[in-house]
Design a protein around this motif. Structure first.
Motif, PDB file in Angstrom:
ATOM      1  N   UNK A 337       0.870  -1.172   0.000  1.00  0.00           N
ATOM      2  CA  UNK A 337       0.000   0.000   0.000  1.00  0.00           C
ATOM      3  C   UNK A 337       0.912   1.227   0.000  1.00  0.00           C
ATOM      4  N   UNK A 338       0.390   2.364  -0.465  1.00  0.00           N
ATOM      5  CA  UNK A 338       1.170   3.609  -0.352  1.00  0.00           C
ATOM      6  C   UNK A 338       0.606   4.480   0.768  1.00  0.00           C
ATOM      7  N   UNK A 339      -0.281   3.894   1.593  1.00  0.00           N
ATOM      8  CA  UNK A 339      -1.018   4.641   2.610  1.00  0.00           C
ATOM      9  C   UNK A 339      -0.137   4.877   3.842  1.00  0.00           C
ATOM     10  N   UNK A 340       0.025   6.141   4.222  1.00  0.00           N
ATOM     11  CA  UNK A 340       0.840   6.443   5.410  1.00  0.00           C
ATOM     12  C   UNK A 340      -0.025   7.029   6.533  1.00  0.00           C
ATOM     13  N   UNK A 341      -1.356   6.937   6.401  1.00  0.00           N
ATOM     14  CA  UNK A 341      -2.214   7.492   7.443  1.00  0.00           C
ATOM     15  C   UNK A 341      -1.946   6.760   8.764  1.00  0.00           C
ATOM     16  N   UNK A 342      -1.705   7.525   9.804  1.00  0.00           N
ATOM     17  CA  UNK A 342      -1.403   6.994  11.137  1.00  0.00           C
ATOM     18  C   UNK A 342      -0.450   5.789  11.069  1.00  0.00           C
ATOM     19  N   UNK A 343       0.626   5.959  10.311  1.00  0.00           N
ATOM     20  CA  UNK A 343       1.568   4.856  10.129  1.00  0.00           C
ATOM     21  C   UNK A 343       2.490   4.722  11.343  1.00  0.00           C
ATOM     22  N   UNK A 344       2.526   3.527  11.966  1.00  0.00           N
ATOM     23  CA  UNK A 344       3.445   3.331  13.087  1.00  0.00           C
ATOM     24  C   UNK A 344       4.901   3.605  12.681  1.00  0.00           C
ATOM     25  N   UNK A 349       9.699   7.053  13.212  1.00  0.00           N
ATOM     26  CA  UNK A 349      10.728   7.867  12.541  1.00  0.00           C
ATOM     27  C   UNK A 349      10.634   9.327  13.021  1.00  0.00           C
ATOM     28  N   UNK A 350       9.412   9.833  13.119  1.00  0.00           N
ATOM     29  CA  UNK A 350       9.200  11.221  13.546  1.00  0.00           C
ATOM     30  C   UNK A 350       9.650  11.451  14.976  1.00  0.00           C
ATOM     31  N   UNK A 371       6.735  12.013   2.328  1.00  0.00           N
ATOM     32  CA  UNK A 371       7.365  13.333   2.167  1.00  0.00           C
ATOM     33  C   UNK A 371       6.372  14.455   2.441  1.00  0.00           C
ATOM     34  N   UNK A 372       5.130  14.243   1.988  1.00  0.00           N
ATOM     35  CA  UNK A 372       4.094  15.271   2.173  1.00  0.00           C
ATOM     36  C   UNK A 372       3.813  15.474   3.666  1.00  0.00           C
ATOM     37  N   UNK A 373       3.768  14.381   4.423  1.00  0.00           N
ATOM     38  CA  UNK A 373       3.413  14.476   5.847  1.00  0.00           C
ATOM     39  C   UNK A 373       4.601  14.863   6.712  1.00  0.00           C
ATOM     40  N   UNK A 374       5.782  14.307   6.398  1.00  0.00           N
ATOM     41  CA  UNK A 374       6.990  14.580   7.182  1.00  0.00           C
ATOM     42  C   UNK A 374       8.092  15.129   6.281  1.00  0.00           C
ATOM     43  N   UNK A 375       7.937  16.369   5.789  1.00  0.00           N
ATOM     44  CA  UNK A 375       8.931  16.901   4.851  1.00  0.00           C
ATOM     45  C   UNK A 375      10.310  17.091   5.488  1.00  0.00           C
ATOM     46  N   UNK A 376      10.375  17.111   6.827  1.00  0.00           N
ATOM     47  CA  UNK A 376      11.668  17.370   7.481  1.00  0.00           C
ATOM     48  C   UNK A 376      12.556  16.132   7.589  1.00  0.00           C
ATOM     49  N   UNK A 377      11.991  14.931   7.353  1.00  0.00           N
ATOM     50  CA  UNK A 377      12.829  13.723   7.412  1.00  0.00           C
ATOM     51  C   UNK A 377      13.636  13.611   6.123  1.00  0.00           C
ATOM     52  N   UNK A 378      14.765  12.885   6.195  1.00  0.00           N
ATOM     53  CA  UNK A 378      15.543  12.635   4.965  1.00  0.00           C
ATOM     54  C   UNK A 378      15.015  11.346   4.326  1.00  0.00           C
ATOM     55  N   UNK A 379      15.023  11.314   2.999  1.00  0.00           N
ATOM     56  CA  UNK A 379      14.525  10.138   2.274  1.00  0.00           C
ATOM     57  C   UNK A 379      15.588   9.614   1.321  1.00  0.00           C
ATOM     58  N   UNK A 380      15.645   8.291   1.161  1.00  0.00           N
ATOM     59  CA  UNK A 380      16.608   7.679   0.249  1.00  0.00           C
ATOM     60  C   UNK A 380      15.845   6.908  -0.823  1.00  0.00           C
ATOM     61  N   UNK A 381      16.526   6.673  -1.957  1.00  0.00           N
ATOM     62  CA  UNK A 381      15.846   6.013  -3.074  1.00  0.00           C
ATOM     63  C   UNK A 381      15.904   4.487  -3.030  1.00  0.00           C
ATOM     64  N   UNK A 382      16.644   3.950  -2.080  1.00  0.00           N
ATOM     65  CA  UNK A 382      16.691   2.488  -1.956  1.00  0.00           C
ATOM     66  C   UNK A 382      17.038   2.135  -0.511  1.00  0.00           C
ATOM     67  N   UNK A 383      16.823   0.861  -0.172  1.00  0.00           N
ATOM     68  CA  UNK A 383      17.159   0.414   1.179  1.00  0.00           C
ATOM     69  C   UNK A 383      18.667   0.572   1.414  1.00  0.00           C
ATOM     70  N   UNK A 384      19.449   0.222   0.390  1.00  0.00           N
ATOM     71  CA  UNK A 384      20.908   0.290   0.526  1.00  0.00           C
ATOM     72  C   UNK A 384      21.370   1.727   0.786  1.00  0.00           C
ATOM     73  N   UNK A 385      20.756   2.650   0.063  1.00  0.00           N
ATOM     74  CA  UNK A 385      21.126   4.058   0.248  1.00  0.00           C
ATOM     75  C   UNK A 385      20.696   4.558   1.633  1.00  0.00           C
TER      76      UNK A 385
END
Ligand code: NAI
Ligand code: UGA
Length: 446
Positions: A337-344, A349-350, A371-385
């Motif tokens: 799913x791409x759903x992040x509503x109330x995601x544990x 992470x937050x 990204x929309x909900x937590x724009x201040x976190x850093x994001x990577x394009x893969x698990x390895x990254x």
């Protein structure tokens, strides 16, 4: 003539329901208040990630090459009113800001917009999850506003689909529940669901309050089952037991069953958390609050899982997050799913980010929403990254991709070989063999 169906609100539930109704052979018109969503759907594009949904849309959306043309989308209430014999209301019913109660404004708004356009016989069918008593109130509202008068009727038909399996669950549900007040309403719904019923799906006919309650009772039971096993995980941790083995062993008893006994960081999403809270709030209004006080405990066990994960991560990096790099694998509330509503996962992470940790998140499908909900976190394009230079890796959503990660390869990228499994789906032996410090919730430390 075959029934013509409309679906009002084309989000996770409505988009799938509309496509499934077209698959069952009906002419379908979907409506949403968000024009971008309608435009995407009208081109055969799913507005969210849901396995199999886009294929189904493309098979039926009018204008897509080779489609049946049975499925269209609009923003016009007038068109919907003129088109439909059966109107399914699938709009959102979130938790009210700062309260437990359900926000009914979207459902009320949809009925108020639709009713004035119902000039001929029609059945309005509520599918959204609502507090018991809503259907009765909405039926009266409909009678007041619809030009067709009593010929515009209401029914309630709660939905039990799971995200990630939405298409399959809609086409082949475990059961169909309808709350009706007339034979005509029952007949129309039997016609809509003739195919799954012919395949053996139980069709339960009941009154309004029971239909509404079946839905909140089912979600409360599921939430309770998860919190039960998570409470056992707490005791296992204190006593040195293994909650995964425990769940397997009690699940062999058919009366208990093996499903929904996966211990971890608990349940999230757009439904279970808000539904148990709305249920408690409604029971309070009805003077039956004592009956549901156990759900308070279900909720607090669940929320404790998230802070417990944060505490374990802090302990693992030496007592404070400041200057520590934390890789988070998973952002959605569940896999597929791409759903992040109330995601544990995102909640954990937050919290770590707020406590000074340098958090990098990766998720196979949830990055855009996260990204929309937590724009201040850093994001990577893969698990390895995401794990590059990490002092600890947290596995928080059990995507298949994460189960297939190679501990040796990841080991070369991290600063410290430490991993915490918040979903109990990684193989401890595999990671420990590759020299990792491996800890899972409710399981022995070595
Ligand atoms: N997501 C799920 O897996 C399931 C959801 N449900 C219930 O179904 C309902 C909908 O949930 P989701 O689809 O997840 O929500 P969602 O937020 O994904 O979709 C709701 C849609 O309704 C639209 N909408 C809101 N007010 C409207 C109005 N007045 N007129 C026209 N469109 C309007 C929104 O723009 C949005 O596209 C909720 O009551 C939920 O509890 C029930 C079973 C499964
Ligand atoms: O009312 C709804 O919207 C839907 O809510 C849930 O479906 P869904 O939210 O898609 O997801 P689930 O598979 O129920 O998982 C919910 C959460 O519980 C967690 N979970 C699930 C099972 C388990 O054993 N352990 C556990 O922690 C998942 O990770 C997830 O965060 C219900 O399962 C559906 O029947 C219902 O229709």
């Amino acid at each position: 003539m075959a029934l013509r169906i409309t679906v009002i609100g084309t989000g996770y539930l409505g988009a799938t329901h509309a496509a499934a109704m077209a698959e069952l052979g009906f002419e379908v018109l979907g409506l949403d208040a968000v024009p971008e969503k309608v435009e995407a759907l009208a081109r055969g594009r799913a507005p969210m990630y849901e396995p199999g949904l886009e294929e189904l849309l493309r098979r039926h959306v009018a204008g897509v090459a080779g489609s049946t043309g049975r499925l269209r989308f609009t923003t016009s209430w007038e068109e919907v009113g003129a088109f439909g014999d059966v109107h399914f209301v699938c709009v959102n019913t979130p938790q009210k800001q700062g309260e437990y109660a359900c926000d009914m404004s979207y459902v009320d708004g949809a009925v108020d917009s639709l009713a004035p356009h119902l000039a001929r016989p029609a059945l309005v069918v509520g599918k959204s999850t609502v507090p018991v008593g809503s259907a009765d109130r909405l039926a009266r509202r409909l009678a007041e506003l619809a030009p067709a008068g009593e010929a515009a009727e209401l029914a309630w038909n709660p939905e039990f689909l799971r995200e990630g399996f939405a298409v399959e669950d809609t086409l082949h549900p475990d059961r169909i529940v309808v709350g009706v007040r007339s034979e005509r309403a029952e007949e129309l719904l039997r016609e809509v669901y003739a195919k799954p019923v012919a395949e053996g799906t139980p069709f339960v006919v009941t009154d309004f309050p029971t239909a509404e309650l079946v839905k909140t009772a089912a979600n409360s039971f599921l939430a309770t089952k998860i919190s039960f096993i998570n409470a056992m995980a707490e005791v296992c941790e204190a006593a040195g037991g293994d909650v995964v083995k425990l769940a397997e062993a009690i699940g062999h008893d058919d009366r208990i069953g093996r499903k929904f006994l996966r211990a971890g960081i608990g349940f999230g999403g757009g439904c279970l958390p808000k539904d148990i809270r709305a249920f408690m709030a409604r029971a309070g209004e009805l003077g039956a609050d004592q009956a549901l006080t156990f759900l308070r405990e279900v909720d607090s066990i669940n929320m404790r899982r998230r802070s417990h994960m944060v505490d374990l991560a802090r302990e693992t990096v030496g007592g404070a997050f400041l200057g520590q790099r934390v890789a988070v694998l998973g952002a959605t509330f569940k896999p597929d799913s791409d759903d992040v509503r109330d995601s544990p996962a995102l909640n954990v992470a937050g919290q770590i980010h707020l406590q000074g940790g340098q958090v990098t998140v990766y998720d196979p499908k949830g990055m855009e929403n996260a990204r929309r909900i937590f724009p201040t976190l850093a994001y990577a394009d893969s698990a390895l990254e995401a794990v590059r230079g990490a002092d600890v890796v947290l596995h928080l959503t059990e995507w298949r991709e994460f189960r297939e990660l190679d501990p040796q390869v990841l080991g070369e990228a991290v600063a410290q070989r430490r991993i915490l499994d918040g979903r109990n789906t990684l193989d401890p032996a595999l990671w420990r063999k590759a020299g990792w410090f491996f800890r899972a919730l409710g399981r022995p430390t070595a």
